[in-house]
Design an enzyme around this catalytic site. Structure first.
Site, PDB file in Angstrom:
ATOM      1  N   ASP A   1      69.078   5.192  72.001  1.00 56.38           N
ATOM      2  CA  ASP A   1      69.465   4.815  70.626  1.00 56.38           C
ATOM      3  C   ASP A   1      70.166   5.951  69.887  1.00 56.38           C
ATOM      4  O   ASP A   1      71.012   5.707  69.026  1.00 56.38           O
ATOM      5  CB  ASP A   1      68.234   4.401  69.811  1.00 56.38           C
TER       6      ASP A   1
ATOM      7  N   GLU B   1      70.365 -13.414  55.069  1.00 55.05           N
ATOM      8  CA  GLU B   1      71.339 -12.699  55.916  1.00 55.05           C
ATOM      9  C   GLU B   1      72.682 -12.608  55.215  1.00 55.05           C
ATOM     10  O   GLU B   1      73.178 -13.571  54.646  1.00 55.05           O
ATOM     11  CB  GLU B   1      71.464 -13.421  57.268  1.00 55.05           C
TER      12      GLU B   1
ATOM     13  N   GLY C   1      69.336 -10.310  62.384  1.00 58.44           N
ATOM     14  CA  GLY C   1      69.723  -9.726  63.674  1.00 58.44           C
ATOM     15  C   GLY C   1      68.601  -9.958  64.659  1.00 58.44           C
ATOM     16  O   GLY C   1      67.783 -10.888  64.491  1.00 58.44           O
ATOM     17  N   VAL C   2      68.547  -9.121  65.685  1.00 61.85           N
ATOM     18  CA  VAL C   2      67.551  -9.319  66.742  1.00 61.85           C
ATOM     19  C   VAL C   2      66.126  -9.250  66.187  1.00 61.85           C
ATOM     20  O   VAL C   2      65.307 -10.140  66.424  1.00 61.85           O
ATOM     21  CB  VAL C   2      67.748  -8.263  67.854  1.00 61.85           C
TER      22      VAL C   2
ATOM     23  N   ARG D   1      69.103  -0.042  62.650  1.00 57.58           N
ATOM     24  CA  ARG D   1      68.335   1.181  62.874  1.00 57.58           C
ATOM     25  C   ARG D   1      69.264   2.388  62.861  1.00 57.58           C
ATOM     26  O   ARG D   1      70.456   2.267  63.123  1.00 57.58           O
ATOM     27  CB  ARG D   1      67.567   1.086  64.205  1.00 57.58           C
TER      28      ARG D   1
ATOM     29  N   HIS E   1      64.127 -25.382  94.319  1.00 48.13           N
ATOM     30  CA  HIS E   1      63.923 -26.576  93.496  1.00 48.13           C
ATOM     31  C   HIS E   1      62.438 -26.863  93.381  1.00 48.13           C
ATOM     32  O   HIS E   1      61.734 -26.783  94.369  1.00 48.13           O
ATOM     33  CB  HIS E   1      64.631 -27.780  94.119  1.00 48.13           C
TER      34      HIS E   1
HETATM   35  P1  NAI Z   1      70.850  -5.801  63.930  1.00 52.80           P
HETATM   36  O1  NAI Z   1      71.989  -4.888  63.796  1.00 52.80           O
HETATM   37  O2  NAI Z   1      70.631  -6.574  65.170  1.00 52.80           O
HETATM   38  O3  NAI Z   1      70.903  -6.886  62.738  1.00 52.80           O
HETATM   39  C1  NAI Z   1      70.904  -6.533  61.391  1.00 52.80           C
HETATM   40  C2  NAI Z   1      71.319  -7.736  60.575  1.00 52.80           C
HETATM   41  O4  NAI Z   1      71.084  -7.437  59.201  1.00 52.80           O
HETATM   42  C3  NAI Z   1      72.795  -8.087  60.698  1.00 52.80           C
HETATM   43  O5  NAI Z   1      72.929  -9.458  60.998  1.00 52.80           O
HETATM   44  C4  NAI Z   1      73.376  -7.718  59.337  1.00 52.80           C
HETATM   45  O6  NAI Z   1      74.436  -8.535  58.950  1.00 52.80           O
HETATM   46  C5  NAI Z   1      72.164  -7.934  58.430  1.00 52.80           C
HETATM   47  N1  NAI Z   1      72.222  -7.169  57.173  1.00 52.80           N
HETATM   48  C6  NAI Z   1      72.568  -5.859  57.005  1.00 52.80           C
HETATM   49  N2  NAI Z   1      72.463  -5.522  55.705  1.00 52.80           N
HETATM   50  C7  NAI Z   1      72.033  -6.621  55.029  1.00 52.80           C
HETATM   51  C8  NAI Z   1      71.730  -6.904  53.659  1.00 52.80           C
HETATM   52  N3  NAI Z   1      71.836  -5.966  52.735  1.00 52.80           N
HETATM   53  N4  NAI Z   1      71.333  -8.151  53.325  1.00 52.80           N
HETATM   54  C9  NAI Z   1      71.205  -9.114  54.274  1.00 52.80           C
HETATM   55  N5  NAI Z   1      71.461  -8.896  55.587  1.00 52.80           N
HETATM   56  C10 NAI Z   1      71.884  -7.678  55.958  1.00 52.80           C
HETATM   57  O7  NAI Z   1      69.570  -4.900  63.558  1.00 52.80           O
HETATM   58  P2  NAI Z   1      68.025  -5.112  63.825  1.00 52.80           P
HETATM   59  O8  NAI Z   1      67.694  -6.551  64.004  1.00 52.80           O
HETATM   60  O9  NAI Z   1      67.352  -4.340  62.733  1.00 52.80           O
HETATM   61  O10 NAI Z   1      67.790  -4.379  65.223  1.00 52.80           O
HETATM   62  C11 NAI Z   1      68.069  -2.992  65.379  1.00 52.80           C
HETATM   63  C12 NAI Z   1      68.414  -2.661  66.808  1.00 52.80           C
HETATM   64  O11 NAI Z   1      67.301  -2.817  67.649  1.00 52.80           O
HETATM   65  C13 NAI Z   1      69.529  -3.523  67.353  1.00 52.80           C
HETATM   66  O12 NAI Z   1      70.477  -2.718  67.985  1.00 52.80           O
HETATM   67  C14 NAI Z   1      68.828  -4.400  68.363  1.00 52.80           C
HETATM   68  O13 NAI Z   1      69.670  -4.740  69.452  1.00 52.80           O
HETATM   69  C15 NAI Z   1      67.643  -3.550  68.803  1.00 52.80           C
HETATM   70  N6  NAI Z   1      66.539  -4.410  69.210  1.00 52.80           N
HETATM   71  C16 NAI Z   1      66.622  -5.098  70.380  1.00 52.80           C
HETATM   72  C17 NAI Z   1      65.641  -5.987  70.761  1.00 52.80           C
HETATM   73  C18 NAI Z   1      65.810  -6.752  72.017  1.00 52.80           C
HETATM   74  O14 NAI Z   1      66.642  -6.385  72.816  1.00 52.80           O
HETATM   75  N7  NAI Z   1      65.067  -7.827  72.215  1.00 52.80           N
HETATM   76  C19 NAI Z   1      64.457  -6.189  69.921  1.00 52.80           C
HETATM   77  C20 NAI Z   1      64.485  -5.443  68.703  1.00 52.80           C
HETATM   78  C21 NAI Z   1      65.485  -4.587  68.376  1.00 52.80           C
END
Ligand code: NAI
Length: 461
Positions: free
Chosen positions: A318, A178, A157-158, A242, A450
């Site tokens: 959140d 993933e 994910g992100v 999260r 530009h």
């Molecule tokens: P996420 O929900 O973006 O991604 C989690 C990923 O883990 C998914 O692709 C899911 O399929 C995978 N997954 C879940 N269980 C699994 C398993 N047992 N084995 C393998 N893969 C598995 O969650 P993430 O990356 O932890 O981020 C949490 C939150 O924080 C999100 O809502 C994100 O948008 C936010 N965030 C935003 C940022 C930004 O806007 N730049 C930066 C960091 C976090």
């Protein structure tokens, strides 16, 4: 017992921005924070991560991180020293729907309005070995003083993708495992695939469609296409989502029931839904205590009402699980304070840009092509590529593309998906156009400097 206009629990981007905005508009605010002001974003999230992205080496990143965080934290503390704000560095818990107790002091506050802005924390995997020392969330990874030679990331994910990109740059051998077929489920599939392929070319190994089963020492065990696979790693990052921080808030005392995913359910104005009025029984929210005044004048608002029984309780950021983004939390907080003040704003929460700070970046606003198809919304898709952009060539940043979706006849802009250098800034421009209901033609007829990367927008086919 002390009384105030507004109690805020949590001084992350949602909470502290709301506090400062409310204080500037004359509300008396009490804000609780028992860790660090600035929340996850400033202390262990967005800001440290971006410091890593913009450091050439791991050593430089480790050295710069505390300096950047401390400077920003100092700035937030200064903002919170406003005469209308009382910062209570303690844990808050509900005694009833309008009363909060500070712990450990036991001091009690009553507020006409209460905002819960307690954020989220990493969801650890319920698998054997997930509690080992060499396993952790982004917080533990950012605390490492030595670069892990081999880094295994669970979840693309992100968080997973940002850390994969940055640690590969520092020289770690990175493997990503993933569960789904593609990374970044919320991003346009075309862009997610391009980003993954690019990172693969740089040497990151991806195991897609793979479910992790256990961690044994430095071995991560998972199953892919019915086969058992294992990867060796010095540090294992769990980035599988999260969960809302609600523990210890005693929300039951305020009549608030959590949603099945552990978040606080809210209405369109982020007002918490109460137990007795849960969706099954008619869906009401905590009683309106609004407005205190009716104008956007910045003048002092009327004093607290005598009857505090039905304080308005809100949940932003959140903890309500709507959009887990710092800027979403901030805007939700501003909206809530506006409601308290009786100011009607036109914030369009459905037009929510987001960016993934990999190298290069990916960013988006509005529905993906797949979502538009699923919704049955008629649309046209227009593309352009960085390799045809003068500035991108000059910068040696030719890897990238833009996808704009708009309504077929009028050309009203619906969404933008960008992959490439400074994608976030490019998406921000389209966000302004979409928010104002503009068309692709209006975007094209806007003079662009530009040479700039943003010309990729007017270069779409
Ligand atoms: P996420 O929900 O973006 O991604 C989690 C990923 O883990 C998914 O692709 C899911 O399929 C995978 N997954 C879940 N269980 C699994 C398993 N047992 N084995 C393998 N893969 C598995 O969650 P993430 O990356 O932890 O981020 C949490 C939150 O924080 C999100 O809502 C994100 O948008 C936010 N965030 C935003 C940022 C930004 O806007 N730049 C930066 C960091 C976090």
């Amino acid at each position: 017992m002390k009384e105030t206009d507004l109690i805020i629990i949590g001084a992350g981007p949602g909470g502290y921005k709301a506090a400062v905005y409310a204080a500037k508009h004359g509300l008396k605010v009490v804000i609780f924070e028992d860790v660090n002001v600035g929340g996850t974003c400033l202390n262990v999230g967005c800001i440290p991560t971006k410091t890593y992205v913009h450091s050439a080496t791991f050593g430089e990143a480790v050295e710069r991180q505390p300096q950047v965080v401390e400077a920003l934290r100092g700035g937030v503390e200064t903002l919170l020293s406003h005469p209308n704000i009382t910062l209570v560095r303690e844990k808050a818990k509900f005694i009833d729907a309008g009363t909060i107790e500070a712990s450990p002091s036991g001091e009690v506050w009553r507020g006409a309005n209460i905002i819960v802005a307690t954020g989220s924390s990493a969801k650890m995997l319920p698998i054997p070995g997930a509690d080992r020392q060499n396993v952790g969330s982004s917080t533990e990874l950012l605390a490492l003083k030595e670069l892990p030679k081999r880094l295994c990331i669970i979840g693309a994910g992100v968080i997973g993708m940002e850390f994969a990109s940055v640690f590969q740059k520092f020289g770690s051998e990175v493997t990503v495992v993933e569960y789904l077929k593609e990374c970044l489920p919320m991003v346009d599939s075309d862009i997610a695939k391009r980003l993954r392929k690019l990172l693969e070319k740089r040497g990151i190994t991806f195991y897609m469609g793979a479910g992790v089963k256990s961690i044994d020492g430095s071995t991560v065990l998972f199953e892919q296409k019915g086969k058992e696979v294992s990867v060796e790693a010095d540090f294992i990052l769990i980035a599988t989502g999260r969960k809302a921080n609600t523990e210890g808030l005693n929300l039951e005392a305020a009549g608030i029931a959590l949603a099945p995913n552990g978040t606080i359910p809210v209405d369109e104005h982020f007002k918490a839904k109460t137990l007795s009025n849960s969706p099954l029984k008619g869906e009401k929210t905590s009683e309106e205590n609004l407005p205190l005044t009716g104008e956007d004048t910045g003048q002092k608002v009327s004093p607290l009402r005598g009857d505090l029984e039905g304080s308005s309780i809100f949940a932003i950021g959140d903890v309500n699980g709507r959009q887990m983004l710092a800027h979403a939390a901030e805007m939700q907080g501003i909206h809530v304070v506006n409601r308290i003040l009786g100011i009607e704003d036109k914030i369009r929460f459905e037009v929510m840009p987001a960016a993934i700070f990999t190298e290069p970046e990916a960013a988006c606003v509005g529905p993906t092509e797949d979502q538009l198809k699923e919704q049955g919304t008629p649309f046209e898709c227009h593309k352009s590529f960085y390799r045809a952009n003068g500035k991108a060539l000059a910068m040696n940043e030719t890897e990238g593309m833009v996808k704009l979706c708009c309504e077929p006849e009028e050309g009203k802009l619906l969404s933008a998906h960008v992959f490439g250098a400074h994608a976030a800034d490019i998406v921000q421009e389209v966000t302004a156009f979409i928010t104002l209901g503009a068309t692709l033609r209006q975007l094209r007829e806007t003079v662009h400097i530009h040479p700039t990367l943003s010309e990729v927008l007017i270069e779409v086919n």
